[in-house]
Design a protein around this motif. Structure first.
Motif, PDB file in Angstrom:
ATOM      1  N   HIS A  32       0.743  -1.124  -0.028  1.00 31.86           N
ATOM      2  CA  HIS A  32      -0.024  -0.046  -0.052  1.00 31.86           C
ATOM      3  C   HIS A  32       0.739   1.365   0.098  1.00 31.86           C
ATOM      4  CE1 HIS A  32      -2.956   2.690   1.945  1.00 31.86           C
ATOM      5  NE2 HIS A  32      -3.435   2.390   0.739  1.00 31.86           N
ATOM      6  N   LEU A  43       0.737  -6.489  -2.669  1.00 35.56           N
ATOM      7  CA  LEU A  43      -0.809  -6.700  -2.307  1.00 35.56           C
ATOM      8  C   LEU A  43      -1.297  -7.899  -2.930  1.00 35.56           C
ATOM      9  CD1 LEU A  43      -1.601  -2.874  -2.547  1.00 35.56           C
ATOM     10  CD2 LEU A  43      -1.897  -4.351  -0.527  1.00 35.56           C
ATOM     11  N   SER A  85      -7.133  -5.109   2.737  1.00 34.39           N
ATOM     12  CA  SER A  85      -6.068  -5.370   1.914  1.00 34.39           C
ATOM     13  C   SER A  85      -6.692  -5.512   0.518  1.00 34.39           C
ATOM     14  CB  SER A  85      -5.540  -7.003   1.776  1.00 34.39           C
ATOM     15  OG  SER A  85      -4.520  -7.166   0.942  1.00 34.39           O
ATOM     16  N   GLN A  88      -7.067  -1.854  -0.590  1.00 34.89           N
ATOM     17  CA  GLN A  88      -5.625  -1.092  -0.724  1.00 34.89           C
ATOM     18  C   GLN A  88      -5.356  -1.696  -2.444  1.00 34.89           C
ATOM     19  OE1 GLN A  88      -3.514  -2.916   2.701  1.00 34.89           O
ATOM     20  NE2 GLN A  88      -3.864  -0.937   3.517  1.00 34.89           N
ATOM     21  N   GLU A 112      -7.103   0.275  -4.828  1.00 28.46           N
ATOM     22  CA  GLU A 112      -6.441   1.787  -4.869  1.00 28.46           C
ATOM     23  C   GLU A 112      -5.220   1.883  -5.808  1.00 28.46           C
ATOM     24  OE1 GLU A 112      -5.851   2.845  -0.862  1.00 28.46           O
ATOM     25  OE2 GLU A 112      -8.138   3.562  -0.589  1.00 28.46           O
TER      26      GLU A 112
END
Length: 187
Positions: A29, A44, A63, A66, A69
């Motif tokens: 992240h 990730l 997770s 993230q 993202e």
């Protein structure tokens, strides 16, 4: 970055199976947010596989947020949306309402970053995120949702943009989040 790299090295060295996915997710992240997006995505993805193999449910939904993202930062909106949807499902299954709130924000971001943003979907997801954030006292998330709504509405000519940006600025200021305060002020 350095503390997370150290955490991953120690968990690998000592073969601490339940900490390794957590360390990978945290480091991934941070890598993604600092511009090392592909390294972040890779870590990730490894973290997600580690959660599954070690049968760790806790934090798996976050997770996924993230990972979504990171894909969004890489410009892969569809993949980000899929991870956001999966994160909502996981969070609801596990009663992780705070993680669900972050997942809805991610889905708001993906809806607003599509070619031809889906304003209605974005607003609905931001609203769901904000409702949970208010209920759970998650002020930073609330501020980020107002900021994102203000940016989206500013792009679409919606008159409510200033209201959301002002609210975001006030929240960021109250919490001492200067970096984000300046970003909202510039917007």
């Amino acid at each position: 970055i350095l503390p997370f790299e150290r955490a991953l090295a120690v968990s690998n060295e000592w073969n601490i199976a339940y900490l390794t996915p957590l360390a990978r997710a945290a480091l991934g992240h941070v890598y993604a947010l600092s511009g090392r997006v592909e390294e972040g995505v890779s870590l990730l993805q490894q973290a997600s596989a580690g959660y599954a193999s070690a049968e760790i449910g806790y934090l798996h939904s976050m997770s996924m947020v993230q990972l979504g993202e990171a894909h969004l930062l890489a410009g892969r909106v569809e993949e980000a949306s899929e991870f956001g949807t999966h994160a909502v499902v996981l969070a609801r299954e596990r009663g992780e309402r705070g993680h669900e709130a972050w997942a809805h924000r991610l889905l708001g971001e993906t809806a607003s970053h599509r070619d031809g943003p889906d304003v209605a979907a974005a607003e609905a997801h931001y609203a769901a995120s904000m409702t949970l954030a208010l209920e759970l006292g998650m002020r930073p998330l609330l501020a980020h949702c107002h900021f994102s709504l203000g940016k989206l509405q500013g792009r679409t000519g919606d008159g409510r943009a200033t209201e959301h940006l002002t609210t975001a600025m006030n929240l960021f200021h109250e919490m001492g989040m200067r970096f984000w305060f300046e970003k909202a002020k510039a917007e």
